[in-house]
Design an enzyme around this catalytic site. Structure first.
Site, mmCIF file in Angstrom:
data_model
loop_
_atom_site.group_PDB
_atom_site.id
_atom_site.type_symbol
_atom_site.label_atom_id
_atom_site.label_comp_id
_atom_site.label_asym_id
_atom_site.label_seq_id
_atom_site.Cartn_x
_atom_site.Cartn_y
_atom_site.Cartn_z
ATOM 1 N N HIS A 128 0.853 -1.183 0.000
ATOM 2 C CA HIS A 128 0.000 0.000 0.000
ATOM 3 C C HIS A 128 0.892 1.237 0.000
ATOM 4 C CE1 HIS A 128 -3.814 -2.033 0.537
ATOM 5 N NE2 HIS A 128 -3.392 -2.674 1.613
ATOM 6 N N CYS A 170 -0.271 2.694 -4.235
ATOM 7 C CA CYS A 170 -1.064 3.896 -4.489
ATOM 8 C C CYS A 170 -0.235 5.139 -4.180
ATOM 9 C CB CYS A 170 -2.328 3.903 -3.637
ATOM 10 S SG CYS A 170 -3.558 2.677 -4.135
#
Length: 281
Positions: A128, A170
């Site tokens: 992430h 991300c």
């Protein structure tokens, strides 16, 4: 204007400084380098015993307290990277589910190794993320902290060699709706400590990065596909343009979540490479 690009005056920075002083303390004399004649080769040398290491940080499971979801599909990414870069001759090591402290320890240790016999270095980061940060299993760390361990002043045995970072994470929470188109279809010279890096991000700044839970992330799927097809033929940045094309054209999100269906993605390559990078002579 002299041949090396500096005039007769002193070199100054484009920084807003009220005192008019130089942060670098350079003199008013022209700048020279002790480069050998004909040293301006435009291709990184592979004339080393090894092409180098490829370190993979593969974070799938996260501490419940972080609130971050399991990253299903990332093991497919890690296996594909290991296969394709292994075929190019890289010594691949995978580190699964690393905390922030473990990531720091792993990459610090690698940066302190002797890379004198290596032609290059690759690091693949799968986790992430948000703009400028990358997540361990227990929290986040500035991405710059991890990459800067390999700067020229901190990892001397990789000075002048390509250091390639591929980052699947991300970089924010923006979504790209897409748009329809009608188009058919070698001397003693001084170099910057930030030179010879390439950062290949899975998505543009500020945007989500998509991952299929079965087949892996769009970016790593495309990267491995293009490396498999063109890794021994094309220069790296030409390969990365084809990665961009594949992600941009061939992928579109399928989601039951409101607002997340039919979205697009474009990777982002930031290069400080000073030569052309080929994976084969």
């Amino acid at each position: 204007m002299s041949a090396n690009g500096s005039g007769p005056g002193e070199d100054s920075t484009d920084a807003r400084r009220g005192d008019g002083q130089q942060s670098g303390g350079s003199s008013s004399l022209p700048m020279d380098v002790d480069a050998k004649p004909h040293s301006d080769s435009y291709r990184y040398s592979l004339n080393f015993p090894s092409i180098g290491q490829c370190i993979i940080i593969n974070n799938k499971n996260f501490d419940r307290r972080t609130g971050m979801n399991q990253r299903n599909g990332t093991d497919v990414d890690a296996a594909n990277v290991m296969k394709e870069f292994g075929k190019l001759g890289y010594k691949v090591k995978i580190y699964n589910d690393q905390t922030v402290e473990q990531m720091k320890q792993v990459l610090t240790a690698v940066s302190k190794e002797d890379h004198s016999c290596s032609a290059s270095f690759i690091c693949v980061l799968l986790s992430h993320g948000d703009e400028g940060v990358f997540f361990g299993t227990d929290g986040s760390i500035d991405l710059k902290y991890l990459t800067s361990l390999f700067r020229g002043d901190r990892c001397k045995s990789l000075v002048g060699k390509p250091k390639l970072f591929f980052i699947q994470a991300c970089r924010g929470t923006d979504l790209d709706p897409g748009i329809e188109t009608d188009n058919p279809g070698d001397g003693t010279t001084k170099i910057p400590v930030e030179a010879d890096f390439l950062y290949a991000y899975s998505t543009a700044p500020g945007y989500y990065s998509w991952r299929n839970t079965m087949t892996g992330s769009w970016f790593i799927q495309s990267l491995c596909d293009m490396i498999r097809k063109y890794g021994k033929e094309l220069e790296l940045q030409h390969i990365m343009i084809r990665v961009n094309h594949k992600v941009a054209v061939e992928f579109e999100s399928v989601s039951n979540s409101p607002g997340f269906h039919a979205k697009k993605q474009i990777p982002c390559i930031m290069s400080m490479l000073t030569k052309e990078m080929y994976f084969s002579p």
